[in-house]
Design an enzyme around this catalytic site. Structure first.
Site, mmCIF file in Angstrom:
data_model
loop_
_atom_site.group_PDB
_atom_site.id
_atom_site.type_symbol
_atom_site.label_atom_id
_atom_site.label_comp_id
_atom_site.label_asym_id
_atom_site.label_seq_id
_atom_site.Cartn_x
_atom_site.Cartn_y
_atom_site.Cartn_z
ATOM 1 N N CYS A 397 -57.022 -29.023 -13.416
ATOM 2 C CA CYS A 397 -57.103 -27.681 -14.466
ATOM 3 C C CYS A 397 -57.125 -27.792 -15.922
ATOM 4 C CB CYS A 397 -54.778 -27.364 -14.695
ATOM 5 S SG CYS A 397 -54.235 -27.586 -13.470
HETATM 6 N N1 LIG Z 1 -54.777 -24.973 -12.895
HETATM 7 C C1 LIG Z 1 -53.931 -24.714 -13.110
HETATM 8 N N2 LIG Z 1 -53.091 -25.526 -12.447
HETATM 9 N N3 LIG Z 1 -54.130 -24.663 -14.340
HETATM 10 C C2 LIG Z 1 -52.856 -24.975 -14.947
HETATM 11 C C3 LIG Z 1 -52.111 -23.443 -15.506
HETATM 12 C C4 LIG Z 1 -50.885 -23.727 -16.878
HETATM 13 C C5 LIG Z 1 -50.592 -23.137 -17.224
HETATM 14 N N4 LIG Z 1 -49.381 -23.375 -18.144
HETATM 15 C C6 LIG Z 1 -50.459 -21.263 -16.596
HETATM 16 O O1 LIG Z 1 -49.173 -21.542 -16.895
HETATM 17 O O2 LIG Z 1 -51.050 -20.898 -16.678
#
Ligand SMILES: NC(=[NH2+])NCCC[C@H](N)C(=O)O
Length: 407
Positions: A397
């Site tokens: 991420c």
């Molecule tokens: N590629 C990922 N899994 N990104 C995670 C993003 C987390 C972020 N807090 C959201 O909810 O958007």
């Protein structure tokens, strides 16, 4: 000339990656706002930054060029007209398309040097920072409890999501929640105006859409196979749309859409499924049924720019066929133990960043999953994760590959 964006797999040797170092936006998360801002807790910024620097250094130590989103943004806005246009749009997307607050905010931001201004936009602007000569109707209509006129963007360190590199181009994403929608406006300006990219990359799908798509759902399995999550963040319409565009304009001829649960712990496909070697994937057991199956649809080009679609459940068979492999190794998060898998997945135990075939970066806290990866022959570089993980995202991420070597 080689394309400045070139990513034909999830695992090819990583050459260039884009990160964002968490900044003061993290300190603008409060208990009242954290859920809306997509956080489950408030990270301690100095440690989050140390952890992030360690992550960046781990990548550099492997010979990877690390670019920073915030720096690219400031460089892209070097021209005064571009900078003004950007601020205008950013202020508009922050809720003020016109009027006094729009004008005052614009002036406030444009008075700063470009890097400070970009950092400020990530951080957010508090009400008392700007001078308003009198109470405006706009202000009177607003939630006066909320301290910001421009919201912070604390999710910006998850650079995976606002855009996704695919082949010699990218998608610039319409994101799902208001907390993140402005992030991809920054990408748009980098791609349009940064000398490294301007006029040299294909935009397979831009952000001018109603339907949503996020990079955490977009997985480049090979130079012609693309996988995508049908998730809380990526809608069926957006999947069909990007598939059509890829089929029409790129080398991609296969899209595998995988259905995952719609919840915050598993908001994107890459929180439950990542590719880590030619024939190896991490998978969170909770997305599979008792036969190890999961609903998925395989899309191919059809007649007259349309697409064909077949429903499957046996994901192993689908991957074997699409990737032309005799077998596929699905490595379960937390070694398949329901408690360990749930605990480690929550802290991104499935969110693995491959930096070469069979070589990955993961969070150190997911030691059961990490040991299992080693038993499957994977080289694992562990990074620190106490504070970074509070945002619900791991090494995949937090990284947007820009260039990978072809397999
Ligand atoms: N590629 C990922 N899994 N990104 C995670 C993003 C987390 C972020 N807090 C959201 O909810 O958007």
């Amino acid at each position: 000339m080689p394309s400045p964006i070139h990513v034909t797999s999830e695992i090819g040797k990583l050459k260039t990656v884009m990160l964002h170092r968490p900044g003061r936006e993290i300190e603008n998360i409060t208990p009242d706002s954290m859920y809306r801002l997509l956080f489950d807790d408030i990270p301690y910024l100095p440690i989050a930054q140390e952890e992030h620097d360690y992550f960046a250094q781990t990548l550099r130590d492997q010979g990877i060029e690390v670019l920073y989103f915030e720096k690219l943004a400031a460089e892209a806005l070097a021209d005064q007209d571009v900078k003004e246009e950007f601020v205008d749009r950013m202020v508009a997307e922050s809720g003020y398309a016109a009027g006094l607050i729009h004008d005052v905010l614009k002036e406030y931001l444009l008075a700063m040097n470009t890097q400070d201004m970009v950092n400020k936009i990530f951080e957010g602007v508090r009400r008392e920072e700007i001078d308003l000569p009198h109470m405006t109707l706009q202000q009177a209509a607003e939630d006066t409890e909320w301290p910001f006129v421009m919201d912070p963007m604390p999710n910006a360190y998850f650079t995976r999501d606002p855009q996704a590199s695919i082949g010699d181009g990218l998608s610039i994403n319409r994101m799902t929640f208001p907390a993140r929608q402005r992030e991809s406006l920054i990408t748009e300006y980098i791609i349009k105006h940064h000398p490294r990219f301007a006029g040299q990359v294909n935009v397979w799908r831009d952000r001018n859409h109603e339907t949503h798509i996020e990079g955490g759902d977009e997985l480049v399995l090979s130079d012609h196979v693309f996988a995508i999550g049908i998730s809380q963040r990526t809608t069926a319409d957006a999947i069909e749309d990007i598939a059509k565009n890829l089929f029409k304009k790129s080398n991609y001829d296969t899209v595998i859409a995988i259905k995952i649960p719609h919840n915050h712990a598993m908001m994107h496909l890459d929180t439950v499924f990542t590719m880590i070697d030619y024939d190896k994937f991490t998978v969170h057991p909770a997305i599979l049924d008792e036969n190890g199956h999961v609903d998925n649809w395989v899309l191919h080009p059809g007649k007259d720019g349309e697409i064909t679609m077949e429903h499957h459940t046996d994901i192993k068979e689908v991957l074997k066929k699409a990737l032309n492999k005799d077998d596929i190794d699905l490595i379960p998060t937390g070694n398949g133990d329901p408690i360990i898998a749930a605990r480690e997945q929550w802290n991104d135990g499935s969110n693995t960043l491959a930096i070469a075939p069979g070589e990955v970066v993961t969070y150190n806290r997911n030691y059961v999953s990490n040991d299992l990866l080693r038993k499957h022959g994977i080289l694992v570089h562990e990074v620190r994760s106490s504070e970074l993980s509070r945002g619900r995202g791991g090494p995949r991420c937090m990284s947007c590959p820009i260039v990978r070597e072809d397999l």
